[in-house]
Design a protein around this motif. Structure first.
Motif, PDB file in Angstrom:
ATOM      1  N   VAL A 236      11.814  13.130  -1.331  1.00 24.63           N
ATOM      2  CA  VAL A 236      10.835  12.041  -1.308  1.00 24.63           C
ATOM      3  C   VAL A 236      11.284  11.030  -2.350  1.00 24.63           C
ATOM      4  O   VAL A 236      11.254  11.331  -3.551  1.00 24.63           O
ATOM      5  N   HIS A 237      11.688   9.835  -1.930  1.00 26.44           N
ATOM      6  CA  HIS A 237      12.272   8.915  -2.896  1.00 26.44           C
ATOM      7  C   HIS A 237      12.026   7.453  -2.535  1.00 26.44           C
ATOM      8  O   HIS A 237      11.821   7.094  -1.380  1.00 26.44           O
ATOM      9  N   HIS A 238      12.032   6.615  -3.561  1.00 26.68           N
ATOM     10  CA  HIS A 238      11.881   5.170  -3.435  1.00 26.68           C
ATOM     11  C   HIS A 238      10.656   4.775  -2.599  1.00 26.68           C
ATOM     12  O   HIS A 238      10.738   3.984  -1.661  1.00 26.68           O
ATOM     13  N   ASN A 239       9.511   5.366  -2.964  1.00 30.80           N
ATOM     14  CA  ASN A 239       8.244   5.007  -2.328  1.00 30.80           C
ATOM     15  C   ASN A 239       7.334   4.337  -3.355  1.00 30.80           C
ATOM     16  O   ASN A 239       7.310   4.730  -4.524  1.00 30.80           O
ATOM     17  N   LEU A 240       6.584   3.346  -2.905  1.00 33.27           N
ATOM     18  CA  LEU A 240       5.560   2.693  -3.729  1.00 33.27           C
ATOM     19  C   LEU A 240       4.207   3.200  -3.249  1.00 33.27           C
ATOM     20  O   LEU A 240       3.804   2.958  -2.105  1.00 33.27           O
ATOM     21  N   LEU A 241       3.506   3.930  -4.124  1.00 29.10           N
ATOM     22  CA  LEU A 241       2.294   4.659  -3.750  1.00 29.10           C
ATOM     23  C   LEU A 241       1.194   4.299  -4.738  1.00 29.10           C
ATOM     24  O   LEU A 241       1.322   4.559  -5.936  1.00 29.10           O
ATOM     25  N   HIS A 242       0.099   3.709  -4.243  1.00 21.59           N
ATOM     26  CA  HIS A 242      -0.918   3.268  -5.203  1.00 21.59           C
ATOM     27  C   HIS A 242      -2.292   3.145  -4.573  1.00 21.59           C
ATOM     28  O   HIS A 242      -2.444   3.060  -3.353  1.00 21.59           O
ATOM     29  N   ASP A 243      -3.313   3.164  -5.432  1.00 21.25           N
ATOM     30  CA  ASP A 243      -4.719   3.013  -5.053  1.00 21.25           C
ATOM     31  C   ASP A 243      -5.151   4.082  -4.058  1.00 21.25           C
ATOM     32  O   ASP A 243      -5.328   3.834  -2.869  1.00 21.25           O
ATOM     33  N   VAL A 244      -5.305   5.301  -4.607  1.00 20.98           N
ATOM     34  CA  VAL A 244      -5.772   6.450  -3.822  1.00 20.98           C
ATOM     35  C   VAL A 244      -7.054   6.953  -4.476  1.00 20.98           C
ATOM     36  O   VAL A 244      -7.081   7.208  -5.685  1.00 20.98           O
ATOM     37  N   ALA A 245      -8.113   7.115  -3.683  1.00 23.43           N
ATOM     38  CA  ALA A 245      -9.420   7.455  -4.250  1.00 23.43           C
ATOM     39  C   ALA A 245     -10.035   8.660  -3.552  1.00 23.43           C
ATOM     40  O   ALA A 245      -9.853   8.867  -2.356  1.00 23.43           O
ATOM     41  N   ALA A 246     -10.745   9.470  -4.316  1.00 20.13           N
ATOM     42  CA  ALA A 246     -11.542  10.573  -3.781  1.00 20.13           C
ATOM     43  C   ALA A 246     -12.753  10.757  -4.681  1.00 20.13           C
ATOM     44  O   ALA A 246     -12.735  10.372  -5.858  1.00 20.13           O
ATOM     45  N   TRP A 247     -13.785  11.368  -4.146  1.00 21.50           N
ATOM     46  CA  TRP A 247     -15.029  11.485  -4.891  1.00 21.50           C
ATOM     47  C   TRP A 247     -14.956  12.554  -5.970  1.00 21.50           C
ATOM     48  O   TRP A 247     -15.349  12.342  -7.102  1.00 21.50           O
ATOM     49  N   TYR A 248     -14.395  13.729  -5.648  1.00 21.76           N
ATOM     50  CA  TYR A 248     -14.365  14.809  -6.639  1.00 21.76           C
ATOM     51  C   TYR A 248     -12.937  15.302  -6.821  1.00 21.76           C
ATOM     52  O   TYR A 248     -12.224  14.837  -7.688  1.00 21.76           O
ATOM     53  N   THR A 249     -12.475  16.250  -5.999  1.00 21.71           N
ATOM     54  CA  THR A 249     -11.074  16.641  -6.070  1.00 21.71           C
ATOM     55  C   THR A 249     -10.262  15.758  -5.137  1.00 21.71           C
ATOM     56  O   THR A 249     -10.775  15.125  -4.229  1.00 21.71           O
ATOM     57  N   GLY A 250      -8.980  15.736  -5.368  1.00 20.69           N
ATOM     58  CA  GLY A 250      -8.121  14.859  -4.576  1.00 20.69           C
ATOM     59  C   GLY A 250      -7.974  13.512  -5.246  1.00 20.69           C
ATOM     60  O   GLY A 250      -8.208  13.345  -6.435  1.00 20.69           O
ATOM     61  N   GLY A 251      -7.562  12.535  -4.451  1.00 17.23           N
ATOM     62  CA  GLY A 251      -7.270  11.218  -4.998  1.00 17.23           C
ATOM     63  C   GLY A 251      -5.953  11.214  -5.754  1.00 17.23           C
ATOM     64  O   GLY A 251      -5.801  10.520  -6.754  1.00 17.23           O
ATOM     65  N   TYR A 252      -4.996  12.018  -5.259  1.00 21.39           N
ATOM     66  CA  TYR A 252      -3.719  12.162  -5.932  1.00 21.39           C
ATOM     67  C   TYR A 252      -2.674  11.208  -5.345  1.00 21.39           C
ATOM     68  O   TYR A 252      -2.833  10.670  -4.256  1.00 21.39           O
ATOM     69  N   CYS A 253      -1.579  11.092  -6.073  1.00 22.18           N
ATOM     70  CA  CYS A 253      -0.429  10.359  -5.546  1.00 22.18           C
ATOM     71  C   CYS A 253       0.503  11.335  -4.828  1.00 22.18           C
ATOM     72  O   CYS A 253       0.639  11.293  -3.616  1.00 22.18           O
TER      73      CYS A 253
END
Length: 293
Positions: A59-76
């Motif tokens: 997994v390379h050269h990716n632009l990953l941003h603005d990820v949301a979750a209420w409790y768990t999760g919301g990871y990159c």
């Protein structure tokens, strides 16, 4: 969009084959996932989600941003159960409500030359919101290498949160290797004196007696204090971490505009970090093929 941006693999342990080896995930722009209004699939609520053994995957050269979750999760980057033998390099992770990177149990993963920026933004809970997160199971193999990365925080409250959070409960099975990374919190310049690294999760039955809290000082983390089942804050027998790493401002050009370029005198270059070129990420015109035969 209330699911993972990219999902690879579907096997819940080491034994079951995933049939998805040698996958490449590259030059993607994945952003604005999740609503943050309710629990959304836990660890699967991520920009890139992996599951099971994925030999040879990169997994390379990716632009990953603005990820949301209420409790768990919301990871990159979320490496769920059994995610193994994956290389993650030259990715940029920015502005997540959960950790920039989290690994459930897995072996042989490498995180090299990535930027992990501004995790736990507007997070409903701080429990799952360090910059980097490691959550092995008690007697299950678990390992990864973390080298030449930048971990960046941008507010004063994050000074009370761990930049790395994990627990070490069985040195026979669990091995982490942090080397030559750069850490910075623009709101807490005295990061070396704040307990923001590693440690055993308090409350777990296998947490060593008299262990430090889930937060270690920079010195304790580097000296191997509280990083295995036999050590604590004063008895440092664990693996020494982040040798060759520094605490310094990488001097990003403009985070809010997703401009992660660094000057020629950036301290990040001292730890072996290579600038990441994201000028070609995202949708691209299809290749033009000749009709000649």
């Amino acid at each position: 969009f209330a699911y993972a941006g990219i999902s690879v693999g579907w096997s819940w342990n080491f034994a079951d084959p995933s049939y998805t080896d040698n996958i490449t995930v590259a030059y993607n722009h994945v952003h604005n996932l999740g609503t943050g209004s309710f629990r959304q699939l836990g660890d699967a609520m991520a920009a890139v989600y992996t599951l099971g053994v994925l030999n040879g995957t990169r997994v390379h050269h990716n632009l990953l941003h603005d990820v949301a979750a209420w409790y768990t999760g919301g990871y990159c980057l979320s490496q769920d159960q059994g995610s193994s033998h994956i290389m993650f390099d030259h990715n940029i992770c920015h502005a997540t409500t959960g950790a920039s990177q989290t690994q459930h149990y897995g072996v042989g993963n490498t995180y090299h030359n990535n930027i992990f920026s501004c995790a736990y933004r507007e997070s409903w809970t701080n429990e799952n919101s360090p910059g980097i997160r490691s959550v092995p199971q008690d007697s299950t193999p678990h390992s990864f290498t973390f080298v030449n990365n930048i971990v960046y925080a941008d507010n004063t409250t994050s000074g009370t949160l761990p930049l790395f959070k994990g627990y070490y409960i069985n040195t026979k099975y669990h091995h982490l290797n942090f080397t030559s990374n750069l850490y910075w919190n623009s709101g807490r310049t005295n990061l070396s004196s704040v307990h923001t690294f590693g440690g055993c999760y308090q409350g777990r039955p296998s947490c060593p007696p008299n262990s430090p809290s889930s937060k270690l000082s920079w010195a304790q983390w580097q000296q191997g204090c509280g990083t295995d089942s036999h050590s604590n804050a004063t008895h440092c027998t664990g693996i020494h971490q982040d040798q060759g790493s520094i605490i310094a401002d990488p001097q990003f050009a403009d985070l809010e505009q997703l401009n992660f370029t660094i000057p020629k005198d950036s301290p990040a270059l001292q730890v072996g970090f290579e600038p990441i070129d994201i000028t070609t990420v995202g949708p691209r015109a299809p290749k033009q093929y000749s009709r000649d035969v």
